[in-house]
Design an enzyme around this catalytic site. Sequence first.
Site, PDB file in Angstrom:
ATOM      1  N   ARG A   1      -4.452  16.776   6.766  1.00 45.16           N
ATOM      2  CA  ARG A   1      -3.414  15.930   6.190  1.00 45.16           C
ATOM      3  C   ARG A   1      -2.349  16.871   5.650  1.00 45.16           C
ATOM      4  NH1 ARG A   1      -2.030  11.430   2.760  1.00 45.16           N
ATOM      5  NH2 ARG A   1       0.145  11.855   2.335  1.00 45.16           N
TER       6      ARG A   1
ATOM      7  N   ASP B   1      -6.846   6.245   0.019  1.00 42.89           N
ATOM      8  CA  ASP B   1      -6.477   5.807  -1.337  1.00 42.89           C
ATOM      9  C   ASP B   1      -7.694   5.204  -2.028  1.00 42.89           C
ATOM     10  OD1 ASP B   1      -3.720   6.363  -0.966  1.00 42.89           O
ATOM     11  OD2 ASP B   1      -3.410   4.437   0.023  1.00 42.89           O
TER      12      ASP B   1
ATOM     13  N   ARG C   1       0.977  10.406   8.947  1.00 45.42           N
ATOM     14  CA  ARG C   1      -0.086  11.307   8.463  1.00 45.42           C
ATOM     15  C   ARG C   1      -1.326  11.082   9.317  1.00 45.42           C
ATOM     16  NH1 ARG C   1       0.228   8.685   3.699  1.00 45.42           N
ATOM     17  NH2 ARG C   1       2.406   9.243   3.781  1.00 45.42           N
TER      18      ARG C   1
ATOM     19  N   ASP D   1      -4.887   9.108   5.446  1.00 46.83           N
ATOM     20  CA  ASP D   1      -4.508   8.894   4.045  1.00 46.83           C
ATOM     21  C   ASP D   1      -5.638   8.079   3.433  1.00 46.83           C
ATOM     22  OD1 ASP D   1      -1.759   8.786   2.244  1.00 46.83           O
ATOM     23  OD2 ASP D   1      -3.231   7.246   1.776  1.00 46.83           O
TER      24      ASP D   1
HETATM   25  N1  LIG Z   1       0.832  -0.050   7.430  1.00 42.60           N
HETATM   26  C1  LIG Z   1       0.744   1.021   6.619  1.00 42.60           C
HETATM   27  N2  LIG Z   1       1.866   1.489   6.024  1.00 42.60           N
HETATM   28  C2  LIG Z   1       1.738   2.570   5.224  1.00 42.60           C
HETATM   29  N3  LIG Z   1       2.698   3.229   4.501  1.00 42.60           N
HETATM   30  C3  LIG Z   1       2.086   4.233   3.867  1.00 42.60           C
HETATM   31  S1  LIG Z   1       2.884   5.339   2.859  1.00 42.60           S
HETATM   32  N4  LIG Z   1       0.759   4.259   4.148  1.00 42.60           N
HETATM   33  C4  LIG Z   1      -0.232   5.230   3.672  1.00 42.60           C
HETATM   34  C5  LIG Z   1      -1.155   4.624   2.669  1.00 42.60           C
HETATM   35  O1  LIG Z   1      -0.565   4.638   1.410  1.00 42.60           O
HETATM   36  C6  LIG Z   1       0.517   3.214   4.997  1.00 42.60           C
HETATM   37  C7  LIG Z   1      -0.647   2.702   5.630  1.00 42.60           C
HETATM   38  O2  LIG Z   1      -1.784   3.201   5.465  1.00 42.60           O
HETATM   39  N5  LIG Z   1      -0.469   1.603   6.419  1.00 42.60           N
END
Ligand SMILES: Nc1nc2nc(S)n(CCO)c2c(=O)[nH]1
Length: 161
Positions: free
Chosen positions: A86, A100, A95, A98
């Site tokens: 990452r 969370d 990325r 990710d």
């Molecule tokens: N659909 C979608 N949009 C995102 N924007 C971010 S930043 N992220 C990363 C997670 O915070 C995502 C994601 O995981 N999925």
Amino acid sequence: MNKAVQAFLGLGTNLGDRIKSLEQAIQMLSKELGISIIQISSVYETSPVGLLEQPIFYNIVMEISTTLPPEELLGRILEVERKLHRVRTIRWGPRTIDIDILLYGNEIIEQEGLQIPHPRMTERAFALIPLQEIAGDIIIPGIRRSINELIAHLPSDQVVR
Ligand SMILES: Nc1nc2nc(S)n(CCO)c2c(=O)[nH]1
């Protein structure tokens, strides 16, 4: 031995072999001492939220049982992200993976670099819909609305399938 806590992680990827990245992240998390994976949602194809001009994401949510304190859990997650290359370049940008922490028991945590429940999860279909699949009746600490109500109020531009 610390008491086990139910926690929910959101995993997203939109760079490289997305299924492989998810599989590798799951494999690595399952090997972490202090983390037991209880259940994993289906894989959802989701429209990017944040920086819109980027590839489609694949998202899942997983329920874990963990004896790790939140800070330690975050440390292990960052280590898995690092091992999966990452690279934190553009904020909100593409990325490989990710991860969370969405929820950690019923705790509300506001620390530098660690906010639980995840501060944007109530506005994100890519977190709420997989969470609804595996734990639809979960209450988000500090939020009075149910998961179903939150989903019903999401902007329609967030596509999840
Ligand atoms: N659909 C979608 N949009 C995102 N924007 C971010 S930043 N992220 C990363 C997670 O915070 C995502 C994601 O995981 N999925």
